[in-house]
Design an enzyme around this catalytic site. Structure first.
Site, PDB file in Angstrom:
ATOM      1  N   CYS A 268     -44.987-108.093   1.633  1.00  6.85           N
ATOM      2  CA  CYS A 268     -44.734-109.028   0.530  1.00  6.85           C
ATOM      3  C   CYS A 268     -43.894-108.407  -0.583  1.00  6.85           C
ATOM      4  O   CYS A 268     -43.228-109.132  -1.329  1.00  6.85           O
ATOM      5  CB  CYS A 268     -46.052-109.524  -0.061  1.00  6.85           C
ATOM      6  SG  CYS A 268     -47.149-110.303   1.133  1.00  6.85           S
TER       7      CYS A 268
ATOM      8  N   GLN B  52     -55.934-110.626   5.497  1.00  3.66           N
ATOM      9  CA  GLN B  52     -55.778-111.019   4.102  1.00  3.66           C
ATOM     10  C   GLN B  52     -56.699-112.178   3.727  1.00  3.66           C
ATOM     11  O   GLN B  52     -57.158-112.272   2.577  1.00  3.66           O
ATOM     12  CB  GLN B  52     -54.329-111.389   3.825  1.00  3.66           C
ATOM     13  CG  GLN B  52     -53.806-112.541   4.673  1.00  3.66           C
ATOM     14  CD  GLN B  52     -52.384-112.906   4.314  1.00  3.66           C
ATOM     15  OE1 GLN B  52     -51.930-112.672   3.200  1.00  3.66           O
ATOM     16  NE2 GLN B  52     -51.653-113.465   5.271  1.00  3.66           N
TER      17      GLN B  52
ATOM     18  N   ARG C 195     -46.876-129.814  -6.367  1.00  4.98           N
ATOM     19  CA  ARG C 195     -47.654-131.050  -6.210  1.00  4.98           C
ATOM     20  C   ARG C 195     -48.052-131.550  -7.595  1.00  4.98           C
ATOM     21  O   ARG C 195     -49.003-131.049  -8.209  1.00  4.98           O
ATOM     22  CB  ARG C 195     -48.873-130.798  -5.332  1.00  4.98           C
ATOM     23  CG  ARG C 195     -48.500-130.506  -3.889  1.00  4.98           C
ATOM     24  CD  ARG C 195     -49.728-130.219  -3.024  1.00  4.98           C
ATOM     25  NE  ARG C 195     -49.374-130.139  -1.622  1.00  4.98           N
ATOM     26  CZ  ARG C 195     -48.871-129.072  -1.013  1.00  4.98           C
ATOM     27  NH1 ARG C 195     -48.647-127.967  -1.717  1.00  4.98           N
ATOM     28  NH2 ARG C 195     -48.575-129.076   0.269  1.00  4.98           N
TER      29      ARG C 195
ATOM     30  N   SER D 258     -51.701-133.383  -7.976  1.00  5.86           N
ATOM     31  CA  SER D 258     -52.879-132.702  -7.451  1.00  5.86           C
ATOM     32  C   SER D 258     -54.034-132.757  -8.453  1.00  5.86           C
ATOM     33  O   SER D 258     -53.832-132.791  -9.663  1.00  5.86           O
ATOM     34  CB  SER D 258     -52.547-131.243  -7.129  1.00  5.86           C
ATOM     35  OG  SER D 258     -53.596-130.640  -6.424  1.00  5.86           O
TER      36      SER D 258
ATOM     37  N   SER E  10     -51.141-118.951  -1.382  1.00  8.65           N
ATOM     38  CA  SER E  10     -49.689-119.115  -1.469  1.00  8.65           C
ATOM     39  C   SER E  10     -49.199-119.990  -0.326  1.00  8.65           C
ATOM     40  O   SER E  10     -49.716-119.936   0.788  1.00  8.65           O
ATOM     41  CB  SER E  10     -49.005-117.750  -1.405  1.00  8.65           C
ATOM     42  OG  SER E  10     -49.416-117.027  -0.258  1.00  8.65           O
TER      43      SER E  10
ATOM     44  N   HIS F  23     -44.424-118.640  -1.126  1.00 12.03           N
ATOM     45  CA  HIS F  23     -44.331-117.181  -1.045  1.00 12.03           C
ATOM     46  C   HIS F  23     -43.601-116.783   0.239  1.00 12.03           C
ATOM     47  O   HIS F  23     -44.215-116.385   1.225  1.00 12.03           O
ATOM     48  CB  HIS F  23     -45.741-116.590  -1.082  1.00 12.03           C
ATOM     49  CG  HIS F  23     -45.823-115.118  -0.913  1.00 12.03           C
ATOM     50  ND1 HIS F  23     -44.802-114.249  -1.257  1.00 12.03           N
ATOM     51  CD2 HIS F  23     -46.839-114.334  -0.437  1.00 12.03           C
ATOM     52  CE1 HIS F  23     -45.172-113.018  -0.994  1.00 12.03           C
ATOM     53  NE2 HIS F  23     -46.401-113.043  -0.492  1.00 12.03           N
TER      54      HIS F  23
ATOM     55  N   CYS G 215     -49.517-107.874  -4.539  1.00 13.12           N
ATOM     56  CA  CYS G 215     -50.219-107.200  -3.455  1.00 13.12           C
ATOM     57  C   CYS G 215     -49.354-107.239  -2.200  1.00 13.12           C
ATOM     58  O   CYS G 215     -48.533-108.141  -2.016  1.00 13.12           O
ATOM     59  CB  CYS G 215     -51.577-107.848  -3.205  1.00 13.12           C
ATOM     60  SG  CYS G 215     -51.541-109.630  -2.937  1.00 13.12           S
TER      61      CYS G 215
ATOM     62  N   GLY H  76     -49.102-105.915   2.224  1.00 13.16           N
ATOM     63  CA  GLY H  76     -49.850-105.596   3.427  1.00 13.16           C
ATOM     64  C   GLY H  76     -50.266-104.134   3.481  1.00 13.16           C
ATOM     65  O   GLY H  76     -49.522-103.249   3.082  1.00 13.16           O
TER      66      GLY H  76
END
Length: 317
Positions: A26, A91, A146, A149, A172, A273, A303, A305
């Site tokens: 990421c 994750q 959205r 929402s 994400s 993401h 964050c 992996g």
């Protein structure tokens, strides 16, 4: 398949310019910004484009670890088992473990998700992204926001994992995207008549618990603040990637970050993401929002992996 090189050549740009592709999951394009700053500080490079891309719509989740492809399970080695046992490493589990460890409930997470969508919608309506986005293939704005929402709609979604705390509204969004940042030395700024927007002030990358996976932004931010000599109250804007709602909330509690200064134009729960692109995307938004708002310092963290995290402090000039 060096996508950095191929994209450069496909854009019709000069062959003599080199390119490299970085994989820090990421945080790949945030790491690209860091490496670019290193080259410039060392006096070896003058102009560097740090960029990232991801087409998640074309790649199934966990496809690179599909046993049917013969790659093997990345956590199946004896050394890993001796150290971490045979517990689930994912994750999705990490996000739920963080929520449990920091006592973060659904109400708090849904509030953050609604705020993300609301901030993103406002930013779109006010044209805050207009100076950042280039239309590609007829698409000129992020499609995941959205506007209608509600907590009730969010609560009606099934958990991502059986019995889990997070659902799709609290994670994400899967997205395609690309982003790029141009970094220049002082010599290049003068030579080409460029107008700098910000400078890279402090960079850091850390390792953290690979079982929780997603707590890295906490120590990364702490180290970045320590090295920069800044305190959280001196940071005008934060970008903390919304991998999962609990990640941002746990980080904010530990760092003492004011959530009204975090992801003020929405985060990954609203905007998506696209893994490789997110670092440069967050950096682009952070720079432009500092310019728009007149803030001085911005801090970006995410964050990554394997229990990793980058943190970068930039200063508007």
């Amino acid at each position: 398949w060096n996508i950095g090189r191929n994209a450069w050549l496909s854009a019709g740009l000069p062959e003599h310019v080199p390119a490299v592709t970085i994989d820090r999951q990421c945080g790949s394009s945030q790491q690209a910004v860091t490496f670019a700053s290193y080259g410039i500080k060392a006096g070896e490079q003058d102009l560097v484009i740090a960029c990232g891309v991801e087409a998640m719509s074309t790649v199934p989740l966990n496809s690179s670890g599909d046993p049917g492809l013969g790659f093997g399970y990345p956590f199946g080695g004896q050394g890993w088992a001796d150290r971490f046992g045979d517990q689930e490493i994912h994750q999705f589990r990490g996000g739920d473990l963080i929520a449990e460890k920091w006592g973060i409930g659904h109400e708090e997470m849904f509030d953050l998700a609604l705020r993300s969508h609301g901030n993103a919608a406002r930013a779109q309506d006010e044209g805050r992204f207009d100076r950042e986005i280039i239309e590609v293939g007829g698409v000129g704005r992020d499609e995941g926001v959205r506007r209608d929402s509600t907590k009730e709609k969010m609560a009606g979604l099934a958990p991502i994992r059986p019995g889990g705390l997070h659902n799709a509204a609290l994670a994400s969004q899967i997205a395609d995207g690309a982003a790029a940042v141009l970094l220049a030395s002082e010599r290049a700024v003068e030579r080409y008549g460029l107008t700098p927007l910000a400078r890279v002030h402090t960079t850091t990358v850390v390792g953290a618990d690979p079982v929780l996976i997603l707590t890295g932004p906490i120590p990364a931010t702490g180290r970045a603040l320590e090295r920069s000599g800044l305190t959280p109250d001196r940071i005008d804007l934060f970008e903390c990637n919304e991998a999962f709602a609990a990640v941002v909330l746990a980080w904010a509690k530990e760092i003492g970050a004011d959530l009204t200064r975090v992801n003020v134009n929405g985060g990954a729960m609203a905007l998506g993401h696209p893994l490789g692109a997110s670092g440069a995307r967050l950096m682009t938004t952070l720079v432009h929002e500092l310019v728009r708002s007149g803030g001085r310092y911005g801090l970006q963290t995410m964050c990554e992996g394997g229990g990793l995290a980058n943190a970068t402090v930039i200063e508007r000039v």
